[in-house]
Design an enzyme around this catalytic site. Sequence first.
Site, PDB file in Angstrom:
ATOM      1  N   GLY A   8       0.826  -1.199   0.000  1.00  0.00           N
ATOM      2  CA  GLY A   8       0.000   0.000   0.000  1.00  0.00           C
ATOM      3  C   GLY A   8       0.861   1.250   0.000  1.00  0.00           C
ATOM      4  O   GLY A   8       2.097   1.195   0.035  1.00  0.00           O
ATOM      5  N   GLY A  50       0.842   5.476   1.509  1.00  0.00           N
ATOM      6  CA  GLY A  50       0.225   6.512   2.316  1.00  0.00           C
ATOM      7  C   GLY A  50       0.812   7.869   2.009  1.00  0.00           C
ATOM      8  O   GLY A  50       1.567   8.054   1.050  1.00  0.00           O
ATOM      9  N   GLY A 102       4.773   7.649   2.832  1.00  0.00           N
ATOM     10  CA  GLY A 102       5.631   6.557   2.393  1.00  0.00           C
ATOM     11  C   GLY A 102       4.850   5.406   1.800  1.00  0.00           C
ATOM     12  O   GLY A 102       3.616   5.421   1.727  1.00  0.00           O
ATOM     13  N   VAL A 148       4.468   1.038   1.682  1.00  0.00           N
ATOM     14  CA  VAL A 148       4.658  -0.153   2.499  1.00  0.00           C
ATOM     15  C   VAL A 148       4.860  -1.358   1.589  1.00  0.00           C
ATOM     16  O   VAL A 148       4.089  -1.563   0.644  1.00  0.00           O
ATOM     17  CB  VAL A 148       3.462  -0.389   3.438  1.00  0.00           C
ATOM     18  N   LYS A 167       7.916  -0.067   5.849  1.00  0.00           N
ATOM     19  CA  LYS A 167       7.406   1.237   5.435  1.00  0.00           C
ATOM     20  C   LYS A 167       8.591   2.121   5.062  1.00  0.00           C
ATOM     21  O   LYS A 167       9.379   2.517   5.919  1.00  0.00           O
ATOM     22  CB  LYS A 167       6.603   1.866   6.569  1.00  0.00           C
ATOM     23  N   ASP A 175      -3.850   9.776  15.866  1.00  0.00           N
ATOM     24  CA  ASP A 175      -4.354   9.366  14.537  1.00  0.00           C
ATOM     25  C   ASP A 175      -5.039   8.005  14.638  1.00  0.00           C
ATOM     26  O   ASP A 175      -4.785   7.106  13.835  1.00  0.00           O
ATOM     27  CB  ASP A 175      -3.212   9.321  13.522  1.00  0.00           C
TER      28      ASP A 175
END
Length: 625
Positions: free
Chosen positions: A320, A322, A325, A327, A341, A438
């Site tokens: 994935g 984000g 960064g 992953v 990551k 978060d």
Amino acid sequence: MGIIPTEMQQAVHITCLCLILVAFCKVHGETQKPCEELKCSYHGPAIHFPFRIKDRHPDHCGYPGFVVSCNDRKETVLELPTIPVKLSVESINYERQKMYLYDPDNCLVAKLIEIRNMSFSPFYVIDTQNITLFNCSSLVMQHEGLDPNPNYPVAAPCLRSPGHQVYAVDSAGHVEALQSCTKMYNVFSVPYYFQGEQAALFRWSKPNCTECDAEGKKCRLKTSDTNNEIECVLDLRKANMKNVGAIYSDRVFCVGAFLGSFVLILLVIAAYRVYSHDKNEKENRLKIERFLEEYRALKPSRYSYADIKGITDQFKDKLGEGAYGTVYKGKLSSELFVAVKVLDSSKGDGEDFINEVGAMGHIHHVNVVRLVGFCADGFRRALVYEFLPNGSLQDFISSADSKYCFLGWDKLQDIALGVAQGIEYLHQGCDQRILHFDIKPHNVLLDYNFIPKLSDFGLAKLCSKDESIVSMTTARGTMGYIAPEVFSRNFGKVSYKSDVYSFGMLLLEMIRGKTNIGATTENTNQDYYPEAVYNLLDEGEDPRIHFGEEGDDEIPTKLAIVGLWCIQWNPVDRPSMNAVVQMLEGGEKLTKPPNPFASTGSTRSFATGPSRNLNLELETIVELE
């Protein structure tokens, strides 16, 4: 690794030599092997030059374009790339250079109509007929192949529809039997043969082997010619016994070499298995013990960027991406997988990296993802986590993606409790208090047993454990989960209660089943979802979004009540995570919270029972750098 004994090396060399010998015999046999006459079945047509059977005859045994194959039903199928349908060969007349094709699915008419305007090269068609199609609501007497009368209709089963049959008949014939049917349309120049059995007659003019047949010889392609010319050669079946004996001797030699090599290979394999059995057992035990020891002693380690590339196999498997960064899936050993990551060096000043390593380096809790290691190699930075195969909680509570099934309310309650215990650990269980800032479904990862683990500490803050308030210069978090005081100090001071608010929104998302959108310009005409949940509870209705499961609404109601306690606008009115854990664990009926949207003064009463009352005051502190 140990050294292989000399005897075993010699055995391997002998085996390789035998295999080379077998390969030579096979190639030699293929070059000397005559093009035999073959059949797909006992009753099938005999196949020899100019035809060849695909994968059974060498290429030189057939003329270009004259290829047939044998299907699973042992039917002889004409391989003609210029037409999109498959027709089977009924018979071949080599002397007159023609063959009859049929359809094993009994729908020849429809297939011939489809290909009537296509090229049949290297074959051609002389006999064509005009066909008329009729639509009939009842069965009609058909041509059975016993009487060569073309006036009988022929059924086309693949063209029929429910309650109706489609028949084809020669347009020039009489159609008395079809007077009760409806004429559909005419099809001209169909390569169809009505006489006898249903068949299509194909012919060829080149190659012409009649001269070779007249001389009692066989017809074949010239071996040194590139223009596809043919030549007449002696039939090996009529050759003298000397040649036959030579061919037989070659075959016996090759068969003997093959059998000898096969037996020798078995002996070598058996010897190697006996030799290596004990050695493999010891290596396997040592590998397992080493893995267990490394796993027990595993603490955050520092890796070089070269190590990171090796762990991720050159960043091969992307999981994935984000805001800060990407992953990747990696592997520390054959038994231990990790998620790596790789932080984007062009974004931020490295604060997220410092936060992650500083916050997670000494965290050890079942509900917090474990930091295996990190990389700080120049401007390249990466974080190495344990790999959690079930993805994030968002995947299982979002109704937008149907590939994830609903986990059930019992499992969702266990997940909610696990997340709450993880946050409680961050607030009270470490040497320093860690504020996550978060908390959302995307940052709750699930392991093989769906045990939740908090992740992504890039926005985390550390403060003294015995103090509550943290100073912040900018808002941080994800829209829809950010506490009001993070936006404006008019709602209170930023503290660990901001995480409590985010957790409350996460609980409401779990019973809602879709992504939180909050109050935005796009949904100003809709009720703000948390307020809608409060109104449903106030009216005594079930607050959950149904997932196709009927039954007790106790769990979703509990999650809704706890969630509404957590999102009280005034931070003082929110419970601590310790109180939240007690509410989720308890079996008592929870007190309905005050309306968090009334924008009134503080109501500091939340409880697992009517008599329980908690009153907390918050002190201002400065964030630890």
